[in-house]
Design a protein around this motif. Structure first.
Motif, PDB file in Angstrom:
ATOM      1  N   ASN A  19       0.859  -1.191   0.000  1.00 26.90           N
ATOM      2  CA  ASN A  19       0.000   0.000   0.000  1.00 26.90           C
ATOM      3  C   ASN A  19       0.891   1.236   0.000  1.00 26.90           C
ATOM      4  O   ASN A  19       1.565   1.518   0.988  1.00 26.90           O
ATOM      5  CB  ASN A  19      -0.914  -0.011   1.227  1.00 26.90           C
ATOM      6  CG  ASN A  19      -1.950   1.094   1.201  1.00 26.90           C
ATOM      7  OD1 ASN A  19      -1.917   1.979   0.338  1.00 26.90           O
ATOM      8  ND2 ASN A  19      -2.863   1.068   2.153  1.00 26.90           N
ATOM      9  N   LYS A  20       0.893   1.980  -1.086  1.00 32.29           N
ATOM     10  CA  LYS A  20       1.771   3.144  -1.216  1.00 32.29           C
ATOM     11  C   LYS A  20       1.140   4.430  -0.669  1.00 32.29           C
ATOM     12  O   LYS A  20       1.803   5.465  -0.621  1.00 32.29           O
ATOM     13  CB  LYS A  20       2.144   3.361  -2.687  1.00 32.29           C
ATOM     14  CG  LYS A  20       2.845   2.161  -3.330  1.00 32.29           C
ATOM     15  CD  LYS A  20       4.112   1.782  -2.579  1.00 32.29           C
ATOM     16  CE  LYS A  20       4.824   0.605  -3.240  1.00 32.29           C
ATOM     17  NZ  LYS A  20       6.019   0.162  -2.467  1.00 32.29           N
ATOM     18  N   ASN A  21      -0.108   4.357  -0.228  1.00 33.87           N
ATOM     19  CA  ASN A  21      -0.798   5.540   0.289  1.00 33.87           C
ATOM     20  C   ASN A  21      -0.605   5.640   1.802  1.00 33.87           C
ATOM     21  O   ASN A  21      -1.090   4.794   2.553  1.00 33.87           O
ATOM     22  CB  ASN A  21      -2.294   5.458  -0.050  1.00 33.87           C
ATOM     23  CG  ASN A  21      -3.042   6.711   0.343  1.00 33.87           C
ATOM     24  OD1 ASN A  21      -3.120   7.063   1.516  1.00 33.87           O
ATOM     25  ND2 ASN A  21      -3.600   7.391  -0.651  1.00 33.87           N
ATOM     26  N   GLN A  22       0.102   6.674   2.254  1.00 38.76           N
ATOM     27  CA  GLN A  22       0.452   6.777   3.665  1.00 38.76           C
ATOM     28  C   GLN A  22      -0.780   6.910   4.564  1.00 38.76           C
ATOM     29  O   GLN A  22      -0.864   6.262   5.618  1.00 38.76           O
ATOM     30  CB  GLN A  22       1.371   7.981   3.893  1.00 38.76           C
ATOM     31  CG  GLN A  22       1.867   8.118   5.321  1.00 38.76           C
ATOM     32  CD  GLN A  22       2.833   9.279   5.490  1.00 38.76           C
ATOM     33  OE1 GLN A  22       2.902  10.175   4.660  1.00 38.76           O
ATOM     34  NE2 GLN A  22       3.578   9.278   6.578  1.00 38.76           N
ATOM     35  N   LEU A  23      -1.729   7.722   4.166  1.00 38.74           N
ATOM     36  CA  LEU A  23      -2.937   7.893   4.965  1.00 38.74           C
ATOM     37  C   LEU A  23      -3.712   6.586   5.070  1.00 38.74           C
ATOM     38  O   LEU A  23      -4.196   6.214   6.150  1.00 38.74           O
ATOM     39  CB  LEU A  23      -3.821   8.982   4.355  1.00 38.74           C
ATOM     40  CG  LEU A  23      -5.150   9.250   5.083  1.00 38.74           C
ATOM     41  CD1 LEU A  23      -4.893   9.670   6.521  1.00 38.74           C
ATOM     42  CD2 LEU A  23      -5.946  10.320   4.338  1.00 38.74           C
ATOM     43  N   SER A  24      -3.823   5.875   3.950  1.00 36.24           N
ATOM     44  CA  SER A  24      -4.515   4.585   3.951  1.00 36.24           C
ATOM     45  C   SER A  24      -3.810   3.583   4.856  1.00 36.24           C
ATOM     46  O   SER A  24      -4.459   2.819   5.587  1.00 36.24           O
ATOM     47  CB  SER A  24      -4.597   4.045   2.519  1.00 36.24           C
ATOM     48  OG  SER A  24      -5.183   2.760   2.501  1.00 36.24           O
ATOM     49  N   ARG A  25      -2.485   3.574   4.852  1.00 34.03           N
ATOM     50  CA  ARG A  25      -1.729   2.655   5.715  1.00 34.03           C
ATOM     51  C   ARG A  25      -2.067   2.901   7.187  1.00 34.03           C
ATOM     52  O   ARG A  25      -2.208   1.962   7.970  1.00 34.03           O
ATOM     53  CB  ARG A  25      -0.222   2.800   5.483  1.00 34.03           C
ATOM     54  CG  ARG A  25       0.265   2.286   4.142  1.00 34.03           C
ATOM     55  CD  ARG A  25       1.771   2.048   4.152  1.00 34.03           C
ATOM     56  NE  ARG A  25       2.542   3.236   4.474  1.00 34.03           N
ATOM     57  CZ  ARG A  25       2.979   4.124   3.582  1.00 34.03           C
ATOM     58  NH1 ARG A  25       2.698   3.945   2.293  1.00 34.03           N
ATOM     59  NH2 ARG A  25       3.698   5.165   3.950  1.00 34.03           N
ATOM     60  N   ARG A  26      -2.175   4.172   7.560  1.00 32.64           N
ATOM     61  CA  ARG A  26      -2.508   4.499   8.951  1.00 32.64           C
ATOM     62  C   ARG A  26      -3.889   3.979   9.327  1.00 32.64           C
ATOM     63  O   ARG A  26      -4.098   3.472  10.433  1.00 32.64           O
ATOM     64  CB  ARG A  26      -2.449   6.009   9.148  1.00 32.64           C
ATOM     65  CG  ARG A  26      -1.043   6.601   9.088  1.00 32.64           C
ATOM     66  CD  ARG A  26      -1.084   8.105   9.252  1.00 32.64           C
ATOM     67  NE  ARG A  26       0.237   8.696   9.189  1.00 32.64           N
ATOM     68  CZ  ARG A  26       0.470   9.999   9.219  1.00 32.64           C
ATOM     69  NH1 ARG A  26      -0.559  10.856   9.295  1.00 32.64           N
ATOM     70  NH2 ARG A  26       1.704  10.465   9.156  1.00 32.64           N
ATOM     71  N   VAL A  27      -4.834   4.088   8.413  1.00 33.14           N
ATOM     72  CA  VAL A  27      -6.194   3.607   8.675  1.00 33.14           C
ATOM     73  C   VAL A  27      -6.185   2.101   8.910  1.00 33.14           C
ATOM     74  O   VAL A  27      -6.782   1.608   9.880  1.00 33.14           O
ATOM     75  CB  VAL A  27      -7.128   3.975   7.503  1.00 33.14           C
ATOM     76  CG1 VAL A  27      -8.476   3.277   7.671  1.00 33.14           C
ATOM     77  CG2 VAL A  27      -7.299   5.485   7.412  1.00 33.14           C
ATOM     78  N   TYR A  28      -5.499   1.359   8.044  1.00 37.07           N
ATOM     79  CA  TYR A  28      -5.458  -0.101   8.198  1.00 37.07           C
ATOM     80  C   TYR A  28      -4.690  -0.508   9.453  1.00 37.07           C
ATOM     81  O   TYR A  28      -5.044  -1.499  10.107  1.00 37.07           O
ATOM     82  CB  TYR A  28      -4.851  -0.747   6.957  1.00 37.07           C
ATOM     83  CG  TYR A  28      -5.818  -0.798   5.797  1.00 37.07           C
ATOM     84  CD1 TYR A  28      -6.922  -1.647   5.846  1.00 37.07           C
ATOM     85  CD2 TYR A  28      -5.643   0.001   4.672  1.00 37.07           C
ATOM     86  CE1 TYR A  28      -7.824  -1.695   4.794  1.00 37.07           C
ATOM     87  CE2 TYR A  28      -6.544  -0.045   3.613  1.00 37.07           C
ATOM     88  CZ  TYR A  28      -7.637  -0.895   3.684  1.00 37.07           C
ATOM     89  OH  TYR A  28      -8.546  -0.938   2.661  1.00 37.07           O
ATOM     90  N   ARG A  29      -3.665   0.261   9.802  1.00 37.99           N
ATOM     91  CA  ARG A  29      -2.928  -0.034  11.043  1.00 37.99           C
ATOM     92  C   ARG A  29      -3.856   0.103  12.249  1.00 37.99           C
ATOM     93  O   ARG A  29      -3.835  -0.708  13.176  1.00 37.99           O
ATOM     94  CB  ARG A  29      -1.718   0.894  11.162  1.00 37.99           C
ATOM     95  CG  ARG A  29      -0.807   0.573  12.348  1.00 37.99           C
ATOM     96  CD  ARG A  29       0.468   1.397  12.304  1.00 37.99           C
ATOM     97  NE  ARG A  29       1.218   1.109  11.105  1.00 37.99           N
ATOM     98  CZ  ARG A  29       1.591   2.020  10.199  1.00 37.99           C
ATOM     99  NH1 ARG A  29       1.260   3.291  10.369  1.00 37.99           N
ATOM    100  NH2 ARG A  29       2.278   1.666   9.146  1.00 37.99           N
ATOM    101  N   LYS A  30      -4.673   1.153  12.248  1.00 31.96           N
ATOM    102  CA  LYS A  30      -5.617   1.353  13.347  1.00 31.96           C
ATOM    103  C   LYS A  30      -6.631   0.207  13.432  1.00 31.96           C
ATOM    104  O   LYS A  30      -7.067  -0.166  14.520  1.00 31.96           O
ATOM    105  CB  LYS A  30      -6.347   2.681  13.177  1.00 31.96           C
ATOM    106  CG  LYS A  30      -5.483   3.910  13.382  1.00 31.96           C
ATOM    107  CD  LYS A  30      -4.984   4.013  14.813  1.00 31.96           C
ATOM    108  CE  LYS A  30      -4.188   5.295  15.018  1.00 31.96           C
ATOM    109  NZ  LYS A  30      -3.648   5.389  16.412  1.00 31.96           N
TER     110      LYS A  30
END
Length: 206
Positions: A19-30
């Protein structure tokens, strides 16, 4: 509770490689972190934690899914832009001694370590830095007392180099010298057993 396959999907999408989208990565991490939070807040897990606190020190209270052998069981790569590392609430890679000890601090104090700068927690000095940043200090005299909380950080000149362990209790060694029982994660698996206290620098958790 979401199934493990779904949680692994979220964990993958929290990584640079998939996943190259930083904001999206944060959402999935949460999302996967929230699943762990629901686990440790559940009545069953609270009962297990209470049993541990009553003296059953060999219980692994590191929460699901972090403790599951099939969670994030792909190869670890820390290369920026191609990272596959899955992080806990304190910013440590899951199923490592650093992450396990961060959880034990939260379990004991109710607060996560503050992580001012994201580090890759493979070196003992980084674990020590996080502890110092959070107000925990090195024990100058090697007198680990039953009922107190300590994290041991492996010394560079010992076999325990770069390992973080959680103090459980003192014990007698077969050679007659004083030892301790400690718990940690080694090779992504839970370990609880005797260690030589002189192999570690000890930091008290109050």
């Amino acid at each position: 509770m979401p199934k493990l396959n779904a949680i692994n999907h979220w964990a993958r999408l929290s990584c640079d490689r998939w996943n190259k989208n930083q904001l999206s990565r944060r959402v999935y991490r949460k999302l996967y972190q929230r699943a762990a939070k629901k686990c440790w807040e559940s009545p069953a897990w609270r009962k297990k934690t209470e049993q541990y606190q009553d003296g059953y020190y060999y219980f692994d209270t590191y929460p699901w899914p972090y403790n599951h052998p099939c969670f994030a069981n792909w190869g670890e790569n820390s290369t920026p832009g191609d990272s596959t590392l899955v992080l806990d609430q304190a910013g440590f890679v899951v199923k490592t001694g650093a992450s396990y000890c961060a959880w034990k601090i939260y379990e004991s104090t109710g607060r996560w370590l503050r992580n001012d700068v994201m580090h890759l927690p493979y070196h003992s000095e980084l674990v020590s830095l996080h502890l110092l940043q959070n107000g925990y200090h090195v024990v100058t005299a090697l007198e680990l007392r039953r009922g107190c909380r300590y994290i041991g950080v492996g010394n560079h000149d010992s076999e325990a180099k770069d390992e973080a362990v959680w103090f459980e209790k003192p014990c007698d060694r077969q050679d007659g010298r004083e030892g301790i029982i400690a718990s940690t994660y080694r090779g992504q698996k839970y370990f609880c057993g005797p260690v030589d206290p002189k192999d570690y620098t000890w930091i008290q958790i109050k």
